[in-house]
Design an enzyme around this catalytic site. Structure first.
Site, PDB file in Angstrom:
ATOM      1  N   SER A 189       0.829  -1.201   0.000  1.00 50.28           N
ATOM      2  CA  SER A 189       0.000   0.000   0.000  1.00 50.28           C
ATOM      3  C   SER A 189       0.871   1.261   0.000  1.00 50.28           C
ATOM      4  O   SER A 189       1.625   1.480  -0.925  1.00 50.28           O
ATOM      5  CB  SER A 189      -0.972  -0.043   1.181  1.00 50.28           C
ATOM      6  OG  SER A 189      -2.033   0.860   1.013  1.00 50.28           O
ATOM      7  N   ASP A 232      -6.028  -3.453  -2.592  1.00 48.95           N
ATOM      8  CA  ASP A 232      -4.948  -3.135  -1.660  1.00 48.95           C
ATOM      9  C   ASP A 232      -4.212  -4.382  -1.164  1.00 48.95           C
ATOM     10  O   ASP A 232      -4.823  -5.349  -0.722  1.00 48.95           O
ATOM     11  CB  ASP A 232      -5.547  -2.394  -0.458  1.00 48.95           C
ATOM     12  CG  ASP A 232      -4.513  -1.702   0.396  1.00 48.95           C
ATOM     13  OD1 ASP A 232      -3.580  -2.372   0.864  1.00 48.95           O
ATOM     14  OD2 ASP A 232      -4.640  -0.486   0.607  1.00 48.95           O
TER      15      ASP A 232
END
Length: 301
Positions: free
Chosen positions: A38, A182
């Site tokens: 991320s 993600d």
């Protein structure tokens, strides 16, 4: 082989940048392998190139409108507290369009390409340093690790972007026939992957406190409650991965240097505030410096 691992954490990535700056510039750590999840995936290409000042400028000047083309949040500041609520108009617009997410983050993809050039990509790909970003294959329900060595420029920029897409608040991406989101949903702190790739000493930046020191403020509306719920689930993923990472390190005789945030930085890491992020970068640098000095004193004793 030495590795740097940076966890997910949204805007708290600024703290990780400060830690990494100290390790690179003051401790002169040279990394053979850099892994990010991320927000960590945004940092590591520039850190691998040694362009600390550039990534610091990028991080400390980012804003919500550079990330979201459809922003699902309304942020209100009252009594020194940021309160997050739903942007009903934007979310309703998404429903009308038949989208499955509350917001869209294509501007972030453009921001990545604007600040990580093709020339920088080619330089990094040709170097012996390996840069790897973590993504979650939602279709297969598994983690995937994407190395810069295996892709062209546009593909790797896509993977960096995908690694950051915190669904359902950001874009759901269909790539190669699979749907991705993600990396933090499957591997928030990829310590074990670094070990499996041969790392013998790993600096790990974890964008949470080691111990929860105060009760969390739970959302006052359904939307902010959803954000808090997701954060709780990711915290459990993080704790599990750190435990597994420590066990793997012990079995493989790998040295782990863990850098947690010393204090809670924010209740919502999807709020990107320039002033706060500049302060967190400085805090990260000072924290790494102080920890290094303490460890040096202990060794002398």
């Amino acid at each position: 082989m030495r590795a740097l691992v940076i966890s997910g954490g949204g805007s708290k990535g600024a703290f990780a940048g400060g830690v990494a700056q100290y390790l690179l510039e003051e401790k002169n750590h040279n990394y053979d392998l850099l892994l990010g999840t991320s927000t960590g995936s945004l940092l590591i290409p520039h850190l691998a190139l040694g362009k600390v000042d550039k990534i610091r400028n990028i991080y400390t000047n980012v804003s919500m409108d550079k990330i979201f083309d459809i922003n699902p949040f309304l942020v209100k500041h009252k009594d020194h507290i940021n309160t997050v609520s739903i942007n009903h108009f934007n979310v309703f617009l998404q429903f009308i369009k038949g989208r499955r997410t509350f917001g869209e983050s294509h501007r972030l993809r453009n921001y990545i390409a604007a600040n990580f050039t093709k020339e920088e990509f080619n330089t990094l790909k040709a170097s012996p340093t390996n840069v790897i970003v973590t993504v979650t294959n939602l279709s297969r329900n598994e983690v995937e690790y994407k190395s810069i060595k295996d892709f062209n420029y546009n593909e790797f920029c896509d993977w960096i972007w995908i690694s950051c897409n915190y669904i359902p608040f950001m874009s759901l991406v269909n790539k190669n026939g699979f749907e991705y989101g993600d990396g933090g949903f499957s591997s928030l702190v990829p310590i074990r992957e670094a070990i499996q790739r041969g790392a013998k000493e790993i600096d790990v930046v974890i964008l949470e406190t080691e111990v929860q020191t105060q009760a969390r403020v739970i959302g006052k509306n359904p939307f902010s409650l959803m954000v808090d719920l997701f954060q709780t689930l990711l915290n459990q993923v993080e704790k599990h991965e750190i435990t597994i990472g420590k066990l793997s390190a012990k079995n493989k005789d790998v040295k782990l240097n863990l850098y947690y945030t010393p204090i809670k930085l924010t209740d919502n890491a999807l709020i990107f505030n320039k002033v706060s992020m500049k302060d967190w970068w400085h805090q990260g640098h000072e924290y790494a410096k102080n920890k290094s000095e303490i460890m040096s004193e202990i060794k002398e004793l």
